[in-house]
Design a protein around this motif. Sequence first.
Motif, PDB file in Angstrom:
ATOM      1  N   TYR A 164      -2.519 -32.851  -0.996  1.00 51.26           N
ATOM      2  CA  TYR A 164      -1.710 -33.828  -1.729  1.00 51.26           C
ATOM      3  C   TYR A 164      -1.436 -35.082  -0.905  1.00 51.26           C
ATOM      4  O   TYR A 164      -1.324 -36.172  -1.449  1.00 51.26           O
ATOM      5  CB  TYR A 164      -0.424 -33.179  -2.250  1.00 51.26           C
ATOM      6  N   GLU A 165      -1.375 -34.924   0.399  1.00 49.38           N
ATOM      7  CA  GLU A 165      -1.242 -36.083   1.276  1.00 49.38           C
ATOM      8  C   GLU A 165      -2.479 -36.983   1.165  1.00 49.38           C
ATOM      9  O   GLU A 165      -2.363 -38.204   1.081  1.00 49.38           O
ATOM     10  CB  GLU A 165      -1.083 -35.575   2.709  1.00 49.38           C
ATOM     11  N   GLY A 216      -5.861 -27.715   7.302  1.00 48.60           N
ATOM     12  CA  GLY A 216      -4.589 -27.830   6.606  1.00 48.60           C
ATOM     13  C   GLY A 216      -4.597 -26.990   5.346  1.00 48.60           C
ATOM     14  O   GLY A 216      -5.522 -26.218   5.098  1.00 48.60           O
ATOM     15  N   LYS A 250      -2.278 -26.843   1.225  1.00 49.68           N
ATOM     16  CA  LYS A 250      -1.909 -27.583   0.016  1.00 49.68           C
ATOM     17  C   LYS A 250      -1.260 -28.925   0.348  1.00 49.68           C
ATOM     18  O   LYS A 250      -1.567 -29.937  -0.283  1.00 49.68           O
ATOM     19  CB  LYS A 250      -0.967 -26.729  -0.830  1.00 49.68           C
ATOM     20  N   ASP A 251      -0.385 -28.948   1.331  1.00 49.19           N
ATOM     21  CA  ASP A 251       0.298 -30.203   1.681  1.00 49.19           C
ATOM     22  C   ASP A 251      -0.701 -31.289   2.078  1.00 49.19           C
ATOM     23  O   ASP A 251      -0.564 -32.445   1.695  1.00 49.19           O
ATOM     24  CB  ASP A 251       1.301 -29.982   2.818  1.00 49.19           C
ATOM     25  N   LEU A 252      -1.713 -30.903   2.857  1.00 43.13           N
ATOM     26  CA  LEU A 252      -2.720 -31.874   3.288  1.00 43.13           C
ATOM     27  C   LEU A 252      -3.506 -32.419   2.096  1.00 43.13           C
ATOM     28  O   LEU A 252      -3.767 -33.615   2.019  1.00 43.13           O
ATOM     29  CB  LEU A 252      -3.672 -31.263   4.316  1.00 43.13           C
ATOM     30  N   GLU A 272      -2.415 -38.772  -2.245  1.00 37.72           N
ATOM     31  CA  GLU A 272      -1.446 -39.872  -2.241  1.00 37.72           C
ATOM     32  C   GLU A 272      -1.968 -41.079  -1.487  1.00 37.72           C
ATOM     33  O   GLU A 272      -1.730 -42.230  -1.874  1.00 37.72           O
ATOM     34  CB  GLU A 272      -0.121 -39.401  -1.630  1.00 37.72           C
TER      35      GLU A 272
END
Length: 83
Positions: free
Chosen positions: A76-77, A70, A72-74, A80
Amino acid sequence: MALGVKPMSHPLFELVSALESCHIHFTLQRHRPDTILVTITLVGERVEVDVFEDGHMEVSRLKGSESIVGGKDLVYELIEAEK
């Protein structure tokens, strides 16, 4: 220390010497008051060794393909999910 008496070595120093002599990358960290964490980086796996004050060790092996899963999105996921 008396002359001619060699100081006792601790298993942590023995481990570090063995890693250095084989040119294996490692880091040292301290997260607990009674251990030093030695993180060893090998191809395809990471090894975490907790070295305790009394010299005993606990080892965890984390294996993986090291393939990209993955971006950047992964990241931050995952952050979170830990909140």
